[in-house]
Scaffold this motif. Structure first.
Motif, PDB file in Angstrom:
ATOM      1  N   ILE A 283       0.770  -5.853   2.563  1.00 21.31           N
ATOM      2  CA  ILE A 283      -0.078  -3.480   2.178  1.00 21.31           C
ATOM      3  C   ILE A 283       1.191  -3.454   1.950  1.00 21.31           C
ATOM      4  O   ILE A 283       2.569  -2.918   2.296  1.00 21.31           O
ATOM      5  N   ASP A 284       0.802  -2.835   0.574  1.00 23.72           N
ATOM      6  CA  ASP A 284       2.709  -1.676  -0.124  1.00 23.72           C
ATOM      7  C   ASP A 284       2.013  -0.723  -0.643  1.00 23.72           C
ATOM      8  O   ASP A 284       0.958  -0.429  -0.710  1.00 23.72           O
ATOM      9  N   VAL A 285       3.084   0.480  -0.218  1.00 27.43           N
ATOM     10  CA  VAL A 285       2.528   2.094  -0.267  1.00 27.43           C
ATOM     11  C   VAL A 285       3.354   2.235  -1.169  1.00 27.43           C
ATOM     12  O   VAL A 285       5.312   2.467  -0.833  1.00 27.43           O
ATOM     13  N   THR A 286       3.200   3.567  -2.404  1.00 22.97           N
ATOM     14  CA  THR A 286       4.164   3.498  -3.403  1.00 22.97           C
ATOM     15  C   THR A 286       4.003   4.820  -3.698  1.00 22.97           C
ATOM     16  O   THR A 286       3.399   5.286  -3.536  1.00 22.97           O
ATOM     17  N   ILE A 287       5.434   5.891  -3.345  1.00 22.71           N
ATOM     18  CA  ILE A 287       5.248   7.227  -3.291  1.00 22.71           C
ATOM     19  C   ILE A 287       6.168   7.494  -3.785  1.00 22.71           C
ATOM     20  O   ILE A 287       7.528   6.578  -3.774  1.00 22.71           O
ATOM     21  N   THR A 288       6.074   8.159  -5.215  1.00 22.28           N
ATOM     22  CA  THR A 288       6.593   8.702  -6.083  1.00 22.28           C
ATOM     23  C   THR A 288       5.914   9.958  -6.821  1.00 22.28           C
ATOM     24  O   THR A 288       5.240  10.363  -6.451  1.00 22.28           O
TER      25      THR A 288
ATOM     26  N   GLU B  52       2.248  11.122  -6.302  1.00 15.82           N
ATOM     27  CA  GLU B  52       1.585   9.845  -6.529  1.00 15.82           C
ATOM     28  C   GLU B  52       2.087   8.839  -5.528  1.00 15.82           C
ATOM     29  O   GLU B  52       2.659   8.403  -5.259  1.00 15.82           O
ATOM     30  N   VAL B  53       1.013   8.768  -4.178  1.00 16.50           N
ATOM     31  CA  VAL B  53       0.702   7.675  -3.788  1.00 16.50           C
ATOM     32  C   VAL B  53      -0.121   6.686  -3.686  1.00 16.50           C
ATOM     33  O   VAL B  53      -1.342   6.589  -3.990  1.00 16.50           O
TER      34      VAL B  53
ATOM     35  N   VAL C  71     -10.360   4.936  -6.931  1.00 16.61           N
ATOM     36  CA  VAL C  71      -9.865   3.843  -6.305  1.00 16.61           C
ATOM     37  C   VAL C  71     -10.547   3.146  -7.402  1.00 16.61           C
ATOM     38  O   VAL C  71     -11.314   3.103  -8.259  1.00 16.61           O
ATOM     39  N   GLU C  72      -9.238   1.783  -7.475  1.00 13.14           N
ATOM     40  CA  GLU C  72      -9.302   0.552  -8.396  1.00 13.14           C
ATOM     41  C   GLU C  72      -9.152  -0.923  -8.308  1.00 13.14           C
ATOM     42  O   GLU C  72      -8.663  -0.613  -6.665  1.00 13.14           O
ATOM     43  N   SER C  73      -8.816  -1.930  -8.892  1.00 17.92           N
ATOM     44  CA  SER C  73      -9.192  -3.299  -8.718  1.00 17.92           C
ATOM     45  C   SER C  73      -7.233  -3.663  -8.327  1.00 17.92           C
ATOM     46  O   SER C  73      -6.555  -2.964  -9.482  1.00 17.92           O
ATOM     47  N   ASN C  74      -6.956  -3.609  -7.420  1.00 22.11           N
ATOM     48  CA  ASN C  74      -5.796  -4.444  -7.551  1.00 22.11           C
ATOM     49  C   ASN C  74      -4.984  -5.897  -8.088  1.00 22.11           C
ATOM     50  O   ASN C  74      -6.195  -6.822  -7.866  1.00 22.11           O
ATOM     51  N   ILE C  75      -4.297  -5.646  -9.068  1.00 21.57           N
ATOM     52  CA  ILE C  75      -3.943  -7.425  -9.904  1.00 21.57           C
ATOM     53  C   ILE C  75      -2.837  -8.215  -9.529  1.00 21.57           C
ATOM     54  O   ILE C  75      -2.273  -7.428  -9.288  1.00 21.57           O
ATOM     55  N   PRO C  76      -3.200  -9.819  -8.536  1.00 22.44           N
ATOM     56  CA  PRO C  76      -4.549 -10.091  -9.651  1.00 22.44           C
ATOM     57  C   PRO C  76      -6.069  -9.964  -8.321  1.00 22.44           C
ATOM     58  O   PRO C  76      -6.504 -10.468  -8.634  1.00 22.44           O
ATOM     59  N   GLN C  77      -5.033  -9.493  -7.168  1.00 25.75           N
ATOM     60  CA  GLN C  77      -6.189  -9.997  -6.204  1.00 25.75           C
ATOM     61  C   GLN C  77      -6.211  -7.866  -4.986  1.00 25.75           C
ATOM     62  O   GLN C  77      -4.878  -7.519  -5.380  1.00 25.75           O
ATOM     63  N   GLY C  78      -7.061  -7.686  -4.453  1.00 24.95           N
ATOM     64  CA  GLY C  78      -7.252  -6.958  -3.269  1.00 24.95           C
ATOM     65  C   GLY C  78      -7.671  -5.460  -4.122  1.00 24.95           C
ATOM     66  O   GLY C  78      -8.659  -5.679  -5.617  1.00 24.95           O
ATOM     67  N   VAL C  79      -7.814  -4.582  -3.923  1.00 26.08           N
ATOM     68  CA  VAL C  79      -7.886  -3.840  -3.789  1.00 26.08           C
ATOM     69  C   VAL C  79      -6.632  -2.328  -3.806  1.00 26.08           C
ATOM     70  O   VAL C  79      -5.238  -2.375  -3.243  1.00 26.08           O
ATOM     71  N   ALA C  80      -6.959  -1.243  -4.589  1.00 25.45           N
ATOM     72  CA  ALA C  80      -5.948   0.879  -4.627  1.00 25.45           C
ATOM     73  C   ALA C  80      -6.206   1.212  -4.557  1.00 25.45           C
ATOM     74  O   ALA C  80      -7.089   1.930  -5.498  1.00 25.45           O
ATOM     75  N   PHE C  81      -5.868   1.888  -3.503  1.00 18.46           N
ATOM     76  CA  PHE C  81      -6.316   3.300  -3.786  1.00 18.46           C
ATOM     77  C   PHE C  81      -5.090   4.605  -3.922  1.00 18.46           C
ATOM     78  O   PHE C  81      -4.111   4.288  -4.005  1.00 18.46           O
ATOM     79  N   THR C  82      -5.542   5.568  -5.036  1.00 19.40           N
ATOM     80  CA  THR C  82      -4.377   6.169  -5.859  1.00 19.40           C
ATOM     81  C   THR C  82      -4.516   6.747  -5.453  1.00 19.40           C
ATOM     82  O   THR C  82      -5.758   8.296  -5.533  1.00 19.40           O
ATOM     83  N   ILE C  83      -3.579   8.156  -4.550  1.00 21.36           N
ATOM     84  CA  ILE C  83      -4.022   9.484  -4.338  1.00 21.36           C
ATOM     85  C   ILE C  83      -2.861  10.064  -4.777  1.00 21.36           C
ATOM     86  O   ILE C  83      -1.455   9.932  -5.188  1.00 21.36           O
ATOM     87  N   THR C  84      -3.148  11.938  -5.582  1.00 23.31           N
ATOM     88  CA  THR C  84      -2.702  13.122  -5.524  1.00 23.31           C
ATOM     89  C   THR C  84      -2.469  14.186  -5.028  1.00 23.31           C
ATOM     90  O   THR C  84      -3.280  14.237  -4.545  1.00 23.31           O
ATOM     91  N   LEU C  85      -0.844  14.921  -4.816  1.00 24.01           N
ATOM     92  CA  LEU C  85      -1.252  15.869  -3.770  1.00 24.01           C
ATOM     93  C   LEU C  85      -0.178  16.357  -4.375  1.00 24.01           C
ATOM     94  O   LEU C  85       0.478  15.878  -5.804  1.00 24.01           O
ATOM     95  N   ASN C  86       0.193  18.251  -4.260  1.00 24.36           N
ATOM     96  CA  ASN C  86       1.054  18.910  -4.157  1.00 24.36           C
ATOM     97  C   ASN C  86       2.061  18.916  -3.535  1.00 24.36           C
ATOM     98  O   ASN C  86       1.980  18.176  -2.492  1.00 24.36           O
ATOM     99  N   VAL C  87       2.682  18.544  -4.506  1.00 23.93           N
ATOM    100  CA  VAL C  87       4.867  18.161  -3.370  1.00 23.93           C
ATOM    101  C   VAL C  87       5.155  20.137  -3.175  1.00 23.93           C
ATOM    102  O   VAL C  87       4.297  21.391  -3.368  1.00 23.93           O
TER     103      VAL C  87
END
Length: 338
Positions: free
Chosen positions: A254-259, A266-267, A315-331
């Protein structure tokens, strides 16, 4: 119908702590000091303005126009004795007032004298109580769902110990029970803070996801950091996303990318598991929806918590496999982002 003595009436109404206005010929003929206090406008500004423009919603303007027309005709039998409306104040803020009209004769003509009660604080308190009840219900769901998961895991580990006598299974069971106790304490604290109205604070997303990831035997990499306005419910968000990826997605990484993106954070939580079928993606956040025999509360809880923080999740597909959840929050204003 009451015939008002102009001078006596105006002097009396300026002494009371209730708003009063006299309406005639589609305009205010008189407003007392309390009306100015409620709206922020001076008497002169109110007397020269279109009274309906102070109403915040167009549908209310139409409704009050009709109420006024009927009242001036003396047809009070089908009218409410009082009516609450949302208003716009001079500083641009909104408030709530309750109007109680009466027919009068003013300067020899039909008019309406209306008492105005400022219920802004009462309305806000009622809304806060309703939101609190909803949130406490959500906390109850979190405890039931997350605690059941930890207890079920502990039982499974103990079953494995009974079969193999491997001490590592006892250690895993103890860890699951400790996590269950931590959930109870966290939710107890969250309930206390919610009741006090101080539940939200600055939360480091990197700390939250790394803390939760340490409870799972899969590779979880957390990149970046961002401080957001949230509370301890973020631990439940992270736990459900990672737990779902492991339990239902059968992932190994699992990768968690926080930007940070301007005033938003965006998480993105991606995994290499089996993914989620496209035909059910619109349903996975619904309460009770489950494909794997679970409670159907996990992602429902995630969505409700994110919405409580003023954010969004998709939620959307993760390329090439798996799933991706994207969360947007207030800084958070105190944010220290990488």
């Amino acid at each position: 119908m009451l015939n008002l003595n102009l001078k006596i009436t105006e002097e009396m109404l300026d002494l009371v702590n209730v708003g009063f206005y006299i309406f005639q010929d589609d305009q205010f003929k008189y407003v007392n000091k309390e009306i100015s206090k409620i709206t922020g406008y001076s008497k002169e500004e109110l007397l020269s303005a279109n009274p309906y423009e102070f109403l915040a919603e167009e549908k209310e303007r139409d409704r009050i126009r009709e109420f006024t027309r009927l009242a001036l005709l003396g047809k009070f039998e089908n009218l409410p004795c009082e009516h609450s409306v949302k208003i716009v104040k001079k500083d641009g803020s909104t408030g709530w007032v309750t109007l109680r009209p009466l027919p009068v004769i003013y300067n020899g003509k039909r008019a309406i004298i209306c008492s105005v009660f400022d219920i802004t604080d009462a309305k806000a308190e009622k809304q806060r109580k309703e939101e609190l009840e909803k949130f406490l219900g959500l906390i109850n769901k979190i405890v039931r769902h997350d605690l059941i998961n930890k207890l079920s895991a502990a039982i499974s580990y103990l079953d494995l110990f009974m079969e193999s006598k491997g001490e590592r299974f006892v250690e895993s069971a103890l860890r699951s029970l400790e996590e269950g106790i931590e959930i109870l304490q966290r939710m107890k604290d969250l309930e206390y803070l919610a009741r006090s109205g101080k539940e939200e604070r600055t939360v480091s997303l990197k700390h939250v996801f790394e803390r939760v990831a340490s409870n799972y035997d899969v590779e979880v990499a957390v990149f970046g950091d961002c401080s957001v306005v949230a509370d301890d419910g973020m631990y439940s968000v992270a736990d459900n996303l990672i737990g779902n990826a492991v339990k239902h997605g059968k992932c190994s990484k699992i990768d968690v990318t926080i930007t940070r993106k301007g005033k938003k954070c965006e998480v993105k939580v991606t995994d290499n598991g089996i993914g989620i079928p496209e035909d059910v993606r619109n349903s996975i956040f619904d309460e009770g929806f489950s494909q794997g025999g679970g409670t159907g509360l996990g992602l429902f809880i995630v969505k409700k918590l994110i919405e409580k923080y003023g954010g969004e999740i998709r939620v959307e597909s993760n390329i090439p496999q798996g799933v991706a959840f994207t969360i947007t929050l207030n800084v958070s204003e105190e944010c220290s982002c990488l």
